[in-house]
Design a protein around this motif. Sequence first.
Motif, PDB file in Angstrom:
ATOM      1  N   UNK A  29       5.569 -11.053   1.945  1.00 41.35           N
ATOM      2  CA  UNK A  29       4.694 -12.011   1.261  1.00 41.35           C
ATOM      3  C   UNK A  29       3.582 -11.265   0.521  1.00 41.35           C
ATOM      4  N   UNK A  30       3.059 -10.201   1.133  1.00 40.18           N
ATOM      5  CA  UNK A  30       2.002  -9.417   0.495  1.00 40.18           C
ATOM      6  C   UNK A  30       2.508  -8.720  -0.758  1.00 40.18           C
ATOM      7  N   UNK A  31       3.785  -8.297  -0.748  1.00 34.21           N
ATOM      8  CA  UNK A  31       4.356  -7.572  -1.876  1.00 34.21           C
ATOM      9  C   UNK A  31       4.909  -8.472  -2.971  1.00 34.21           C
ATOM     10  N   UNK A  32       5.008  -9.769  -2.679  1.00 39.06           N
ATOM     11  CA  UNK A  32       5.573 -10.719  -3.645  1.00 39.06           C
ATOM     12  C   UNK A  32       4.694 -10.781  -4.883  1.00 39.06           C
TER      13      UNK A  32
END
Length: 100
Positions: A29-32
């Motif tokens: 989710x952080x890298x999305x």
Amino acid sequence: MTSGGKKGGKLRFCTTRCQQSYLDCVELERLRPQEFAAVDEAVDWLSQHRGEVLLGSTFIIAGVVFVVVSMGAGLLVLAPAVLFANAQSNHPPLTAEVAP
């Protein structure tokens, strides 16, 4: 929830079965890539994640490319990428050629 008659079975279950999947999900989710439909949303996100954004990062807002630039004193600005485009180029235009 108990494990073998002992308390703490829930913690053990979550730690051994769920925790890694949860941590993987949080990291993904952080890298999305972030998508914004309006500038206000992008500015809000940028103000909340100031430490995570690198200078020169690009944002696409409603189809327009913006670049993060610094205006000094920790002030980050979203500048339209077109401002950095060079109208005069020393390179010939890209064309496709077919050789017989």
